[in-house]
Write an enzyme that holds these catalytic residues in place. Sequence first.
Site, PDB file in Angstrom:
ATOM      1  N   SER A  96       0.859  -1.176   0.000  1.00 35.40           N
ATOM      2  CA  SER A  96       0.000   0.000   0.000  1.00 35.40           C
ATOM      3  C   SER A  96       0.897   1.228   0.000  1.00 35.40           C
ATOM      4  CB  SER A  96      -0.922  -0.072   1.218  1.00 35.40           C
ATOM      5  OG  SER A  96      -1.946   0.868   1.120  1.00 35.40           O
ATOM      6  N   HIS A 102      -2.655  -1.327  -3.544  1.00 35.68           N
ATOM      7  CA  HIS A 102      -3.823  -0.465  -3.383  1.00 35.68           C
ATOM      8  C   HIS A 102      -3.607   0.717  -4.310  1.00 35.68           C
ATOM      9  CE1 HIS A 102      -4.237  -2.077   0.987  1.00 35.68           C
ATOM     10  NE2 HIS A 102      -4.752  -2.898   0.104  1.00 35.68           N
ATOM     11  N   ASP A 158      -4.703  -4.270   5.991  1.00 33.14           N
ATOM     12  CA  ASP A 158      -4.905  -5.306   4.993  1.00 33.14           C
ATOM     13  C   ASP A 158      -3.669  -6.213   4.934  1.00 33.14           C
ATOM     14  OD1 ASP A 158      -6.278  -6.621   2.992  1.00 33.14           O
ATOM     15  OD2 ASP A 158      -5.705  -5.219   1.412  1.00 33.14           O
TER      16      ASP A 158
END
Lengths: 292, 192
Positions: free
Chosen positions: B13, B40, B133
Amino acid sequence: MSYLPCYNVIYHNADMNQETSLDLSDNEIEIVLHDLVEVHGYDFVNYSRASLKRRINRLVANDKFLSFAEFRYRLRSDDVYFKHFVEEITVNVTEMFRDTQFYRTLREEILPVLATSPLIRIWHAGCSTGEEVYSMAILLQEARLLQKSLLYATDINPAVLEKVRAGVFPMNQMKQYSENYILSGGKNDFSSYYTAQYNAAKFDEQLGKKIILANHNLVSDSSFNEFQLILCRNVMIYFDKELQERALKLFDDSLEPLGFLALGSKETLKFSSISHKYRQVANKEKIWRKIR
Amino acid sequence: MAGPFDIVVIGGSAGSLSMVLQILPYLKMDIPIAVVVVFHRKSSEDTTLIELLSHRTEFEVKEVDEKDLIRPNVVYVAPADYHVLIEKDHTLSLDVSEKVNFCRPSIDVTFESAADVYGKSLMCILLSGANADGVQGLKAARDKGGFVVVQDPASAEVSYMPQQATEQLPVDLLLHDDNIDVLIDCLRLPKR
Protein backbone atom coordinates in the site's frame (compact mmCIF):
# COMPACT_ATOMS: atom_id res chain seq x y z
CA MET A 1 13.88 -25.62 7.34
CA SER A 2 16.61 -27.88 6.03
CA TYR A 3 17.05 -26.34 2.61
CA LEU A 4 16.17 -22.74 3.28
CA PRO A 5 19.02 -20.32 3.58
CA CYS A 6 18.33 -19.76 7.23
CA TYR A 7 20.74 -17.02 8.08
CA ASN A 8 18.96 -13.76 8.53
CA VAL A 9 15.68 -15.58 8.91
CA ILE A 10 14.09 -14.30 12.05
CA TYR A 11 11.15 -15.24 14.22
CA HIS A 12 9.07 -12.93 16.33
CA ASN A 13 7.55 -13.98 19.62
CA ALA A 14 4.04 -13.37 18.46
CA ASP A 15 1.07 -15.46 19.42
CA MET A 16 -0.27 -17.75 16.78
CA ASN A 17 -3.91 -16.82 17.29
CA GLN A 18 -5.66 -19.71 15.65
CA GLU A 19 -8.87 -18.84 13.89
CA THR A 20 -11.69 -20.90 15.30
CA SER A 21 -14.28 -20.17 12.63
CA LEU A 22 -15.47 -23.04 10.49
CA ASP A 23 -13.75 -23.30 7.12
CA LEU A 24 -15.40 -25.57 4.55
CA SER A 25 -13.12 -27.87 2.57
CA ASP A 26 -13.29 -28.16 -1.21
CA ASN A 27 -15.11 -31.43 -0.80
CA GLU A 28 -17.73 -29.89 1.47
CA ILE A 29 -18.24 -27.06 -1.02
CA GLU A 30 -18.90 -29.68 -3.70
CA ILE A 31 -21.52 -31.31 -1.47
CA VAL A 32 -23.23 -27.97 -0.90
CA LEU A 33 -23.29 -27.19 -4.62
CA HIS A 34 -24.74 -30.60 -5.34
CA ASP A 35 -27.44 -30.07 -2.70
CA LEU A 36 -28.39 -26.73 -4.24
CA VAL A 37 -29.05 -28.39 -7.58
CA GLU A 38 -30.85 -31.35 -6.10
CA VAL A 39 -32.99 -29.58 -3.52
CA HIS A 40 -33.44 -26.05 -4.84
CA GLY A 41 -32.76 -26.33 -8.57
CA TYR A 42 -30.02 -23.67 -8.44
CA ASP A 43 -26.84 -24.56 -10.26
CA PHE A 44 -23.65 -22.84 -9.07
CA VAL A 45 -21.38 -25.72 -10.11
CA ASN A 46 -19.84 -23.73 -12.95
CA TYR A 47 -19.17 -20.60 -10.95
CA SER A 48 -15.51 -19.62 -10.45
CA ARG A 49 -14.69 -21.67 -7.43
CA ALA A 50 -12.27 -19.42 -5.54
CA SER A 51 -14.70 -16.53 -5.25
CA LEU A 52 -17.65 -18.80 -4.49
CA LYS A 53 -15.74 -20.65 -1.78
CA ARG A 54 -14.68 -17.38 -0.20
CA ARG A 55 -18.26 -16.11 -0.09
CA ILE A 56 -19.69 -19.35 1.26
CA ASN A 57 -17.05 -19.45 3.99
CA ARG A 58 -17.75 -15.84 4.85
CA LEU A 59 -21.46 -16.64 5.16
CA VAL A 60 -20.74 -19.68 7.33
CA ALA A 61 -18.58 -17.52 9.60
CA ASN A 62 -21.07 -14.62 9.76
CA ASP A 63 -23.97 -16.94 10.53
CA LYS A 64 -21.88 -18.69 13.18
CA PHE A 65 -22.41 -22.29 12.16
CA LEU A 66 -20.49 -24.70 14.35
CA SER A 67 -20.37 -27.63 11.98
CA PHE A 68 -20.65 -28.41 8.31
CA ALA A 69 -23.53 -30.79 9.04
CA GLU A 70 -25.52 -28.02 10.70
CA PHE A 71 -24.96 -25.64 7.76
CA ARG A 72 -25.85 -28.31 5.24
CA TYR A 73 -29.04 -29.28 7.03
CA ARG A 74 -30.19 -25.66 7.31
CA LEU A 75 -29.50 -24.95 3.67
CA ARG A 76 -31.32 -28.08 2.51
CA SER A 77 -34.37 -27.76 4.71
CA ASP A 78 -34.99 -24.05 5.25
CA ASP A 79 -36.22 -22.17 2.17
CA VAL A 80 -35.91 -18.80 3.88
CA TYR A 81 -32.30 -19.53 4.69
CA PHE A 82 -31.72 -20.65 1.11
CA LYS A 83 -33.02 -17.27 -0.12
CA HIS A 84 -30.63 -15.57 2.27
CA PHE A 85 -27.82 -17.79 0.92
CA VAL A 86 -28.49 -16.72 -2.68
CA GLU A 87 -28.59 -13.07 -1.65
CA GLU A 88 -25.30 -13.37 0.18
CA ILE A 89 -23.24 -15.39 -2.28
CA THR A 90 -24.23 -13.56 -5.43
CA VAL A 91 -22.23 -10.38 -5.78
CA ASN A 92 -24.40 -7.30 -5.66
CA VAL A 93 -21.87 -4.53 -5.80
CA THR A 94 -22.57 -2.04 -8.53
CA GLU A 95 -22.30 1.66 -9.24
CA MET A 96 -23.85 4.33 -11.41
CA PHE A 97 -21.72 5.30 -14.39
CA ARG A 98 -18.92 2.93 -13.30
CA ASP A 99 -16.12 3.19 -15.92
CA THR A 100 -16.86 6.66 -17.15
CA GLN A 101 -15.24 6.17 -20.57
CA PHE A 102 -17.53 3.23 -21.19
CA TYR A 103 -20.58 5.43 -20.62
CA ARG A 104 -19.12 8.16 -22.76
CA THR A 105 -18.81 5.64 -25.59
CA LEU A 106 -22.41 4.51 -25.10
CA ARG A 107 -23.55 8.13 -25.17
CA GLU A 108 -21.50 9.28 -28.12
CA GLU A 109 -21.20 6.22 -30.34
CA ILE A 110 -23.79 3.59 -29.53
CA LEU A 111 -26.96 5.56 -28.76
CA PRO A 112 -26.84 7.50 -32.06
CA VAL A 113 -26.93 4.12 -33.85
CA LEU A 114 -29.78 2.82 -31.71
CA ALA A 115 -31.67 6.08 -32.29
CA THR A 116 -32.53 5.03 -35.85
CA SER A 117 -34.58 2.12 -34.56
CA PRO A 118 -38.35 2.59 -33.97
CA LEU A 119 -38.25 0.64 -30.72
CA ILE A 120 -35.07 0.21 -28.69
CA ARG A 121 -34.81 -2.96 -26.61
CA ILE A 122 -31.95 -3.19 -24.13
CA TRP A 123 -31.18 -6.11 -21.82
CA HIS A 124 -29.24 -5.64 -18.58
CA ALA A 125 -28.32 -9.25 -17.77
CA GLY A 126 -27.33 -9.64 -14.13
CA CYS A 127 -28.58 -6.15 -13.28
CA SER A 128 -28.07 -6.47 -9.52
CA THR A 129 -29.62 -3.53 -7.66
CA GLY A 130 -30.07 -1.55 -10.87
CA GLU A 131 -27.54 1.29 -10.73
CA GLU A 132 -26.47 0.57 -14.31
CA VAL A 133 -30.06 0.35 -15.51
CA TYR A 134 -30.81 3.81 -14.10
CA SER A 135 -27.58 5.13 -15.61
CA MET A 136 -28.75 3.86 -18.98
CA ALA A 137 -32.21 5.36 -18.47
CA ILE A 138 -30.56 8.73 -17.83
CA LEU A 139 -28.49 8.44 -21.01
CA LEU A 140 -31.61 7.56 -23.01
CA GLN A 141 -33.59 10.41 -21.47
CA GLU A 142 -30.86 12.90 -22.34
CA ALA A 143 -30.75 11.56 -25.91
CA ARG A 144 -34.57 11.87 -26.01
CA LEU A 145 -34.84 8.14 -26.67
CA LEU A 146 -36.32 6.91 -23.40
CA GLN A 147 -39.91 7.13 -24.66
CA LYS A 148 -39.26 4.56 -27.38
CA SER A 149 -37.03 2.32 -25.27
CA LEU A 150 -37.60 -0.75 -23.13
CA LEU A 151 -34.99 -1.73 -20.56
CA TYR A 152 -35.19 -5.36 -19.53
CA ALA A 153 -33.41 -5.85 -16.22
CA THR A 154 -32.87 -9.43 -15.06
CA ASP A 155 -31.07 -11.10 -12.21
CA ILE A 156 -30.80 -14.52 -10.59
CA ASN A 157 -31.49 -12.97 -7.19
CA PRO A 158 -35.16 -11.93 -6.75
CA ALA A 159 -34.34 -9.74 -3.76
CA VAL A 160 -32.33 -7.25 -5.83
CA LEU A 161 -35.12 -6.81 -8.35
CA GLU A 162 -37.26 -5.22 -5.65
CA LYS A 163 -34.55 -2.63 -5.22
CA VAL A 164 -34.50 -1.89 -8.93
CA ARG A 165 -38.24 -1.40 -8.81
CA ALA A 166 -37.91 1.07 -5.95
CA GLY A 167 -35.19 3.12 -7.68
CA VAL A 168 -33.80 4.18 -4.33
CA PHE A 169 -30.05 4.28 -3.80
CA PRO A 170 -27.92 5.32 -0.81
CA MET A 171 -27.52 9.07 -0.54
CA ASN A 172 -23.86 8.79 0.47
CA GLN A 173 -23.02 7.47 -3.02
CA MET A 174 -24.43 10.47 -4.86
CA LYS A 175 -21.28 12.59 -4.75
CA GLN A 176 -19.32 9.79 -6.42
CA TYR A 177 -22.08 9.10 -8.96
CA SER A 178 -22.35 12.77 -9.76
CA GLU A 179 -18.61 12.90 -10.50
CA ASN A 180 -18.89 9.75 -12.61
CA TYR A 181 -21.83 11.25 -14.48
CA ILE A 182 -19.91 14.41 -15.34
CA LEU A 183 -16.81 12.44 -16.40
CA SER A 184 -18.97 10.32 -18.66
CA GLY A 185 -20.11 13.42 -20.51
CA GLY A 186 -23.22 14.34 -18.54
CA LYS A 187 -24.17 18.01 -18.86
CA ASN A 188 -27.07 18.33 -16.44
CA ASP A 189 -27.18 18.78 -12.71
CA PHE A 190 -27.10 15.15 -11.57
CA SER A 191 -29.15 15.95 -8.49
CA SER A 192 -32.06 16.89 -10.75
CA TYR A 193 -32.62 13.15 -11.34
CA TYR A 194 -33.42 12.27 -7.75
CA THR A 195 -35.13 13.49 -4.63
CA ALA A 196 -33.19 13.27 -1.39
CA GLN A 197 -35.05 11.54 1.43
CA TYR A 198 -32.88 11.33 4.53
CA ASN A 199 -30.20 8.76 3.63
CA ALA A 200 -31.77 7.76 0.37
CA ALA A 201 -31.93 9.17 -3.12
CA LYS A 202 -35.20 8.33 -4.86
CA PHE A 203 -34.79 8.46 -8.61
CA ASP A 204 -37.33 10.12 -10.87
CA GLU A 205 -40.19 7.73 -11.59
CA GLN A 206 -40.09 8.66 -15.27
CA LEU A 207 -36.73 6.87 -15.45
CA GLY A 208 -38.15 3.68 -13.96
CA LYS A 209 -41.24 3.53 -16.16
CA LYS A 210 -39.50 1.81 -19.04
CA ILE A 211 -37.76 -0.80 -16.92
CA ILE A 212 -39.12 -4.36 -17.11
CA LEU A 213 -37.95 -6.68 -14.35
CA ALA A 214 -37.61 -10.45 -14.47
CA ASN A 215 -35.94 -13.23 -12.59
CA HIS A 216 -33.57 -14.87 -15.09
CA ASN A 217 -30.76 -17.33 -14.56
CA LEU A 218 -27.97 -17.27 -17.13
CA VAL A 219 -27.08 -20.83 -16.12
CA SER A 220 -30.39 -22.44 -16.95
CA ASP A 221 -32.80 -20.06 -18.69
CA SER A 222 -33.02 -19.39 -22.40
CA SER A 223 -33.35 -16.39 -24.66
CA PHE A 224 -36.62 -14.48 -24.24
CA ASN A 225 -36.46 -11.65 -26.77
CA GLU A 226 -34.30 -9.89 -29.33
CA PHE A 227 -32.32 -6.84 -28.38
CA GLN A 228 -30.26 -4.12 -30.00
CA LEU A 229 -28.02 -3.84 -26.96
CA ILE A 230 -27.16 -6.32 -24.23
CA LEU A 231 -25.11 -5.30 -21.21
CA CYS A 232 -23.62 -7.95 -18.98
CA ARG A 233 -20.81 -6.35 -17.06
CA ASN A 234 -18.79 -8.03 -14.34
CA VAL A 235 -21.15 -10.99 -14.23
CA MET A 236 -19.26 -13.53 -16.29
CA ILE A 237 -16.10 -13.03 -14.23
CA TYR A 238 -17.82 -15.32 -11.71
CA PHE A 239 -18.35 -18.08 -14.30
CA ASP A 240 -15.96 -20.76 -15.47
CA LYS A 241 -15.15 -20.99 -19.19
CA GLU A 242 -17.91 -23.47 -19.91
CA LEU A 243 -20.58 -21.32 -18.34
CA GLN A 244 -19.16 -18.17 -19.97
CA GLU A 245 -19.52 -19.93 -23.29
CA ARG A 246 -23.16 -20.77 -22.53
CA ALA A 247 -23.94 -17.19 -21.53
CA LEU A 248 -22.26 -15.77 -24.63
CA LYS A 249 -24.24 -18.11 -26.89
CA LEU A 250 -27.39 -17.00 -25.12
CA PHE A 251 -26.49 -13.36 -25.77
CA ASP A 252 -25.69 -14.16 -29.38
CA ASP A 253 -29.13 -15.79 -29.77
CA SER A 254 -30.70 -12.72 -28.20
CA LEU A 255 -29.01 -10.04 -30.27
CA GLU A 256 -30.37 -8.62 -33.50
CA PRO A 257 -27.98 -8.45 -36.44
CA LEU A 258 -25.77 -5.36 -35.92
CA GLY A 259 -26.70 -5.32 -32.23
CA PHE A 260 -24.18 -4.51 -29.51
CA LEU A 261 -22.85 -6.56 -26.63
CA ALA A 262 -21.20 -4.71 -23.72
CA LEU A 263 -19.02 -6.52 -21.16
CA GLY A 264 -17.06 -5.46 -18.09
CA SER A 265 -13.69 -3.75 -18.39
CA LYS A 266 -11.74 -6.96 -17.78
CA GLU A 267 -13.93 -9.31 -19.79
CA THR A 268 -13.57 -10.33 -23.40
CA LEU A 269 -15.22 -12.17 -26.27
CA LYS A 270 -11.84 -12.90 -27.75
CA PHE A 271 -11.45 -16.59 -26.91
CA SER A 272 -15.08 -17.60 -27.28
CA SER A 273 -16.76 -19.55 -30.08
CA ILE A 274 -18.89 -16.53 -31.10
CA SER A 275 -15.95 -14.14 -31.46
CA HIS A 276 -15.79 -14.47 -35.28
CA LYS A 277 -19.29 -13.00 -35.54
CA TYR A 278 -18.35 -9.84 -33.67
CA ARG A 279 -16.17 -6.80 -34.14
CA GLN A 280 -15.02 -4.68 -31.21
CA VAL A 281 -16.01 -1.02 -31.52
CA ALA A 282 -13.18 1.27 -32.48
CA ASN A 283 -11.93 2.46 -29.12
CA LYS A 284 -10.68 0.38 -26.22
CA GLU A 285 -14.06 -0.12 -24.52
CA LYS A 286 -15.45 -3.63 -24.14
CA ILE A 287 -18.29 -3.25 -26.64
CA TRP A 288 -18.72 -5.60 -29.59
CA ARG A 289 -21.02 -5.37 -32.61
CA LYS A 290 -22.62 -8.40 -34.18
CA ILE A 291 -21.54 -8.28 -37.80
CA ARG A 292 -22.71 -11.65 -39.07
CA MET B 1 8.60 -26.38 5.77
CA ALA B 2 8.10 -23.88 2.99
CA GLY B 3 9.38 -23.98 -0.55
CA PRO B 4 10.50 -24.60 -3.15
CA PHE B 5 8.36 -21.82 -4.53
CA ASP B 6 6.07 -21.59 -7.55
CA ILE B 7 4.59 -18.21 -6.83
CA VAL B 8 5.28 -14.99 -4.95
CA VAL B 9 2.40 -12.73 -4.01
CA ILE B 10 3.40 -9.20 -3.05
CA GLY B 11 0.98 -6.90 -1.25
CA GLY B 12 1.71 -3.22 -0.89
CA SER B 13 0.00 0.00 0.00
CA ALA B 14 1.27 3.51 0.71
CA GLY B 15 5.03 3.71 0.28
CA SER B 16 5.48 0.21 -1.13
CA LEU B 17 6.36 0.97 -4.72
CA SER B 18 10.03 1.68 -4.06
CA MET B 19 10.58 -1.77 -2.52
CA VAL B 20 8.88 -3.47 -5.46
CA LEU B 21 11.09 -1.48 -7.81
CA GLN B 22 14.10 -2.72 -5.88
CA ILE B 23 13.03 -6.38 -5.97
CA LEU B 24 12.14 -6.52 -9.66
CA PRO B 25 15.67 -6.28 -11.12
CA TYR B 26 16.57 -9.48 -9.24
CA LEU B 27 13.92 -11.43 -11.15
CA LYS B 28 15.89 -13.17 -13.89
CA MET B 29 14.51 -15.64 -16.40
CA ASP B 30 16.32 -18.56 -14.71
CA ILE B 31 14.03 -18.17 -11.67
CA PRO B 32 10.94 -20.15 -12.70
CA ILE B 33 8.35 -18.47 -10.53
CA ALA B 34 5.26 -16.35 -11.13
CA VAL B 35 4.68 -13.07 -9.30
CA VAL B 36 1.36 -11.46 -8.43
CA VAL B 37 1.42 -7.87 -7.20
CA VAL B 38 -1.52 -6.40 -5.34
CA PHE B 39 -1.19 -2.66 -4.89
CA HIS B 40 -3.82 -0.46 -3.38
CA ARG B 41 -4.20 1.87 -6.32
CA LYS B 42 -6.76 4.35 -7.50
CA SER B 43 -7.22 3.97 -11.21
CA SER B 44 -6.68 1.31 -13.84
CA GLU B 45 -6.71 3.96 -16.48
CA ASP B 46 -3.13 4.80 -15.69
CA THR B 47 -1.11 2.26 -17.63
CA THR B 48 2.10 3.93 -16.53
CA LEU B 49 2.42 1.58 -13.55
CA ILE B 50 2.76 -1.45 -15.82
CA GLU B 51 5.30 0.40 -17.94
CA LEU B 52 7.22 1.53 -14.91
CA LEU B 53 7.46 -2.03 -13.57
CA SER B 54 8.28 -3.51 -17.00
CA HIS B 55 11.42 -1.46 -17.28
CA ARG B 56 12.80 -2.97 -14.09
CA THR B 57 12.67 -6.69 -14.83
CA GLU B 58 13.29 -9.38 -17.44
CA PHE B 59 9.89 -10.84 -16.56
CA GLU B 60 6.84 -9.95 -18.62
CA VAL B 61 4.66 -7.51 -16.64
CA LYS B 62 0.92 -7.40 -17.29
CA GLU B 63 -2.30 -6.35 -15.64
CA VAL B 64 -4.44 -9.36 -14.72
CA ASP B 65 -7.07 -10.31 -17.27
CA GLU B 66 -9.77 -12.62 -16.05
CA LYS B 67 -8.88 -16.33 -16.50
CA ASP B 68 -5.20 -15.60 -17.15
CA LEU B 69 -3.22 -18.81 -16.73
CA ILE B 70 -0.44 -18.32 -14.21
CA ARG B 71 2.90 -18.80 -15.96
CA PRO B 72 6.43 -18.55 -14.58
CA ASN B 73 8.49 -15.46 -15.42
CA VAL B 74 5.44 -13.22 -15.50
CA VAL B 75 4.48 -10.45 -13.07
CA TYR B 76 0.69 -10.10 -12.81
CA VAL B 77 -0.56 -6.79 -11.44
CA ALA B 78 -4.02 -6.58 -9.86
CA PRO B 79 -6.27 -4.14 -11.71
CA ALA B 80 -7.72 -1.24 -9.73
CA ASP B 81 -11.17 -1.96 -8.32
CA TYR B 82 -11.06 -5.77 -8.65
CA HIS B 83 -10.09 -8.43 -6.15
CA VAL B 84 -7.77 -11.06 -7.61
CA LEU B 85 -8.26 -14.71 -6.67
CA ILE B 86 -6.43 -17.86 -7.69
CA GLU B 87 -8.26 -20.95 -8.89
CA LYS B 88 -7.23 -24.56 -8.39
CA ASP B 89 -6.43 -24.84 -12.10
CA HIS B 90 -3.87 -22.04 -11.64
CA THR B 91 -5.86 -19.39 -13.42
CA LEU B 92 -6.55 -15.94 -12.02
CA SER B 93 -10.08 -14.79 -11.47
CA LEU B 94 -11.45 -11.35 -10.76
CA ASP B 95 -14.15 -10.31 -8.35
CA VAL B 96 -15.84 -6.94 -7.78
CA SER B 97 -17.47 -7.89 -4.51
CA GLU B 98 -17.46 -5.69 -1.41
CA LYS B 99 -14.25 -3.98 -0.38
CA VAL B 100 -12.23 -5.82 2.24
CA ASN B 101 -10.40 -3.65 4.80
CA PHE B 102 -11.75 -0.69 2.78
CA CYS B 103 -9.77 -1.95 -0.20
CA ARG B 104 -10.41 -3.43 -3.61
CA PRO B 105 -8.11 -5.05 -4.56
CA SER B 106 -7.57 -6.43 -1.09
CA ILE B 107 -4.26 -8.07 -0.23
CA ASP B 108 -5.98 -10.47 2.20
CA VAL B 109 -8.22 -11.84 -0.54
CA THR B 110 -5.32 -12.71 -2.82
CA PHE B 111 -3.06 -14.05 -0.04
CA GLU B 112 -5.86 -16.29 1.27
CA SER B 113 -6.80 -17.70 -2.08
CA ALA B 114 -3.14 -18.23 -3.05
CA ALA B 115 -2.58 -20.06 0.25
CA ASP B 116 -5.46 -22.36 -0.52
CA VAL B 117 -4.04 -23.34 -3.90
CA TYR B 118 -0.27 -23.19 -3.45
CA GLY B 119 0.30 -24.08 0.21
CA LYS B 120 4.01 -24.61 0.81
CA SER B 121 5.05 -23.36 -2.60
CA LEU B 122 3.71 -19.88 -1.85
CA MET B 123 5.74 -16.94 -0.66
CA CYS B 124 3.82 -13.89 0.54
CA ILE B 125 5.49 -10.52 0.92
CA LEU B 126 3.74 -7.72 2.79
CA LEU B 127 5.17 -4.25 2.32
CA SER B 128 4.74 -0.70 3.53
CA GLY B 129 1.25 0.69 4.11
CA ALA B 130 -1.15 2.53 6.36
CA ASN B 131 -3.83 -0.15 6.43
CA ALA B 132 -4.33 -3.45 8.26
CA ASP B 133 -4.91 -5.31 4.99
CA GLY B 134 -2.77 -8.40 4.42
CA VAL B 135 -2.35 -9.66 7.98
CA GLN B 136 -5.22 -12.19 7.86
CA GLY B 137 -3.92 -13.34 4.51
CA LEU B 138 -0.44 -13.88 5.92
CA LYS B 139 -1.94 -15.98 8.70
CA ALA B 140 -3.77 -18.09 6.13
CA ALA B 141 -0.57 -18.51 4.12
CA ARG B 142 1.30 -19.53 7.23
CA ASP B 143 -1.37 -22.03 8.24
CA LYS B 144 -1.01 -23.71 4.86
CA GLY B 145 2.76 -23.87 5.13
CA GLY B 146 3.61 -20.83 3.04
CA PHE B 147 6.63 -18.58 3.61
CA VAL B 148 5.94 -15.19 5.14
CA VAL B 149 8.06 -12.15 4.35
CA VAL B 150 7.34 -8.74 5.85
CA GLN B 151 9.10 -5.48 5.16
CA ASP B 152 10.94 -4.34 8.27
CA PRO B 153 8.60 -1.72 9.75
CA ALA B 154 11.65 0.31 10.74
CA SER B 155 12.69 0.66 7.11
CA ALA B 156 9.22 0.92 5.57
CA GLU B 157 8.04 4.33 4.44
CA VAL B 158 4.75 3.73 6.25
CA SER B 159 5.24 1.22 9.04
CA TYR B 160 1.65 0.50 10.11
CA MET B 161 0.84 -2.41 7.79
CA PRO B 162 4.07 -4.41 8.26
CA GLN B 163 3.98 -3.58 11.97
CA GLN B 164 0.53 -5.19 12.28
CA ALA B 165 1.96 -8.32 10.69
CA THR B 166 5.05 -8.57 12.88
CA GLU B 167 2.95 -8.05 15.98
CA GLN B 168 0.40 -10.69 15.08
CA LEU B 169 2.29 -13.60 13.59
CA PRO B 170 5.71 -15.14 13.26
CA VAL B 171 7.56 -13.91 10.21
CA ASP B 172 10.05 -16.02 8.24
CA LEU B 173 12.04 -13.15 6.82
CA LEU B 174 12.11 -9.48 7.69
CA LEU B 175 12.90 -7.65 4.50
CA HIS B 176 14.88 -4.45 4.21
CA ASP B 177 16.82 -2.66 1.51
CA ASP B 178 19.99 -4.70 1.92
CA ASN B 179 18.80 -8.30 2.21
CA ILE B 180 16.82 -8.65 -1.01
CA ASP B 181 19.45 -11.14 -2.18
CA VAL B 182 18.40 -13.46 0.67
CA LEU B 183 14.85 -13.36 -0.58
CA ILE B 184 16.03 -14.20 -4.08
CA ASP B 185 18.16 -17.09 -2.73
CA CYS B 186 14.96 -18.55 -1.30
CA LEU B 187 13.28 -18.27 -4.69
CA ARG B 188 16.15 -20.12 -6.32
CA LEU B 189 15.55 -23.26 -4.26
CA PRO B 190 15.58 -26.17 -6.68
CA LYS B 191 12.21 -27.67 -7.57
CA ARG B 192 11.70 -31.16 -6.22
